[in-house]
Design a protein around this motif. Structure first.
Motif, PDB file in Angstrom:
ATOM      1  N   PHE A  34     -28.825 -81.273 -65.875  1.00 58.86           N
ATOM      2  CA  PHE A  34     -28.715 -80.692 -64.537  1.00 58.86           C
ATOM      3  C   PHE A  34     -29.367 -79.311 -64.458  1.00 58.86           C
ATOM      4  O   PHE A  34     -29.539 -78.767 -63.369  1.00 58.86           O
ATOM      5  N   ASN A  35     -29.654 -78.717 -65.631  1.00 57.77           N
ATOM      6  CA  ASN A  35     -30.283 -77.391 -65.687  1.00 57.77           C
ATOM      7  C   ASN A  35     -29.480 -76.337 -64.948  1.00 57.77           C
ATOM      8  O   ASN A  35     -30.049 -75.419 -64.347  1.00 57.77           O
ATOM      9  N   ILE A  36     -28.176 -76.475 -64.949  1.00 56.58           N
ATOM     10  CA  ILE A  36     -27.281 -75.504 -64.333  1.00 56.58           C
ATOM     11  C   ILE A  36     -25.922 -75.624 -65.004  1.00 56.58           C
ATOM     12  O   ILE A  36     -25.535 -76.713 -65.439  1.00 56.58           O
ATOM     13  N   ILE A  37     -25.231 -74.516 -65.125  1.00 51.55           N
ATOM     14  CA  ILE A  37     -23.873 -74.528 -65.674  1.00 51.55           C
ATOM     15  C   ILE A  37     -22.872 -74.426 -64.532  1.00 51.55           C
ATOM     16  O   ILE A  37     -23.225 -74.053 -63.406  1.00 51.55           O
ATOM     17  N   ARG A  38     -21.607 -74.760 -64.832  1.00 51.61           N
ATOM     18  CA  ARG A  38     -20.564 -74.681 -63.802  1.00 51.61           C
ATOM     19  C   ARG A  38     -19.810 -73.365 -63.853  1.00 51.61           C
ATOM     20  O   ARG A  38     -19.394 -72.821 -62.815  1.00 51.61           O
ATOM     21  N   PHE A  39     -19.593 -72.845 -65.055  1.00 52.51           N
ATOM     22  CA  PHE A  39     -18.783 -71.643 -65.237  1.00 52.51           C
ATOM     23  C   PHE A  39     -19.506 -70.674 -66.166  1.00 52.51           C
ATOM     24  O   PHE A  39     -20.307 -71.091 -67.012  1.00 52.51           O
ATOM     25  N   PRO A  40     -19.237 -69.375 -66.042  1.00 50.58           N
ATOM     26  CA  PRO A  40     -19.858 -68.394 -66.950  1.00 50.58           C
ATOM     27  C   PRO A  40     -19.585 -68.697 -68.424  1.00 50.58           C
ATOM     28  O   PRO A  40     -20.427 -68.404 -69.279  1.00 50.58           O
TER      29      PRO A  40
END
Length: 419
Positions: free
Chosen positions: A144-150
């Motif tokens: 997805f090339n994105i994270i959900r949380f820091p």
């Protein structure tokens, strides 16, 4: 049957040697569905598919690369799942499927998205559209090339709008984000670590396979870790004896067999040949173990050690000795994979490899959905990582026993009586 799905950003399938290594790993993981991202291929032919997956009953659908970037390939075993419909979008490949064994209907989508926050919302829109198209339980996996949380990126403490949009999309589509077993991150450039890859499933899918879990697999020939979605369950089949062609390349092999055969002494005319063959089989098995070793066991041990070094590198930089060992392990692992591929090429031409004769043994079940968050796969005990369940269980029990004894001692000194 409970399906197993592998998702992996392979960073290119153009090189034959790389496809050969991937093929060997896929054989080891025994997946029923494989989703490869960033193939960098404009055209995927049967020849390419057969060079990257050993499954003889393979079917596939793909999204062509955009120039030298992107591309998705989804493959599946037709003896396990059957395709109903397919959808090829701008950022995904989706197929509606039916399980051959029990006719369970569901849909799978393989995702790959370039790292560009400005147009990332197009992916969520496309995903929402295809999700509403088929009223089925969903499994969505990929990069997805994105994270959900820091916490899913090393050294990051800011919650960004793109993270919130990703979480909102998961919530709107009523998907379950399963915990990742085996490590918190799925990508690294040896300086930064992030969880860019994951599986998302519908609650109906979790009800159908209550022991489903996702696990991070060893990383090799890519900066992304493969991830495995395992529906759970174990099926095993007894391994039977097979003559290996590579034995004939061993110096003195024929003479050794001749000596063994001459040394066997059996009584009873009808059973002499059978007795000698049985004795020869045992000698060959022992000799093979001593001369060639267990390539599968070697590979398993090297992968485990490689994963330990990866986990260490997530917390700190590797020492010179550790970096040297990691490079040595990677090189040796590629050598073993190459040897196994040669062995499998020999086996594919042998008469005993018949239709339907494939191992269906599954990994041991990890944990069902009710216990998943409480499962301890690895525990650091006295500075050493341990993954043996009895040792972990005893350590945890001793820890709480000690805590209770200390508490009771303090209460006795203070005169307080607790419940």
């Amino acid at each position: 049957m409970k399906p197993k799905i592998v998702s992996w950003n392979v960073r290119g399938l153009n090189e034959y040697n790389k496809r050969s290594r991937i093929k060997n790993l896929l054989r080891e993981w025994r997946a029923d569905i494989v989703c490869l991202q960033e193939t960098k291929l404009k055209l995927v032919t049967r020849k390419i598919v057969r060079s990257v997956w050993h499954c003889p009953y393979v079917d596939w659908v793909y999204l062509a690369s955009n120039g030298a970037s992107g591309g998705i390939l989804v493959m599946w075993d037709k003896k396990v799942v059957m395709k109903i419909e397919e959808f090829i979008g701008e950022y995904m490949v989706a197929v509606s499927l039916k399980m051959v064994e029990d006719n369970f209907l569901w849909a799978f989508a393989g995702i790959y998205r370039l790292n560009d926050d400005n147009i990332r919302h197009h992916l969520w829109e496309e995903l929402a559209g295809v999700h509403s198209w088929w009223d089925l339980p969903w499994c969505i996996g990929g990069d997805f090339n994105i994270i959900r949380f820091p916490s899913e990126r090393s050294g990051d403490s800011r919650l960004q709008p793109a993270m919130t949009e990703f979480s909102d999309c998961i919530f709107d589509l009523n998907l379950v984000d399963l915990p990742l077993i085996g490590g918190p991150f799925t990508w690294s450039n040896s300086q930064t670590w992030s969880r860019l890859d994951r599986f998302l499933i519908s609650p109906e899918g979790e009800c159908q396979y209550p022991e489903v879990s996702q696990r991070r697999l060893p990383r090799i020939c890519s900066d992304h870790f493969p991830i495995l979605l395992d529906g759970g369950g174990i099926q095993s089949r007894r391994r039977y004896f097979k003559f290996e062609n590579m034995w004939l390349k061993s110096e003195g092999f024929v003479e050794r067999v001749r000596q063994w055969w001459s040394s066997y002494q059996f009584n009873g005319t009808p059973y002499i040949l059978a007795g000698k063959l049985k004795a020869l089989k045992e000698d060959l098995k022992l000799w093979n173990s001593q001369s060639f070793g267990d390539l599968g066991e070697q590979k398993k041990n090297m992968m485990e050690e490689l994963q330990v070094l990866e986990r260490i590198n997530e917390g700190r930089s590797l020492t010179t000795k550790e970096r040297s060992r990691k490079a040595e392990l990677t090189s040796e692992l590629e050598r073993v994979l190459s040897l196994e591929e040669i062995s499998w090429r020999q086996k594919s031409r042998a008469l005993w490899l018949k239709e339907g004769d494939r191992s269906t043994k599954f990994f041991h079940r990890v944990a069902n959905s009710h216990r998943r968050n409480n499962t301890i796969e690895i525990l650091n005990i006295n500075g050493r990582e341990c993954n043996e369940a009895p040792v972990i269980r005893e350590h945890v029990l001793n820890f709480f026993r000690t805590a209770i004894y200390k508490k009771r001692g303090l209460e006795a000194k203070s005169g307080w009586t607790g419940i």
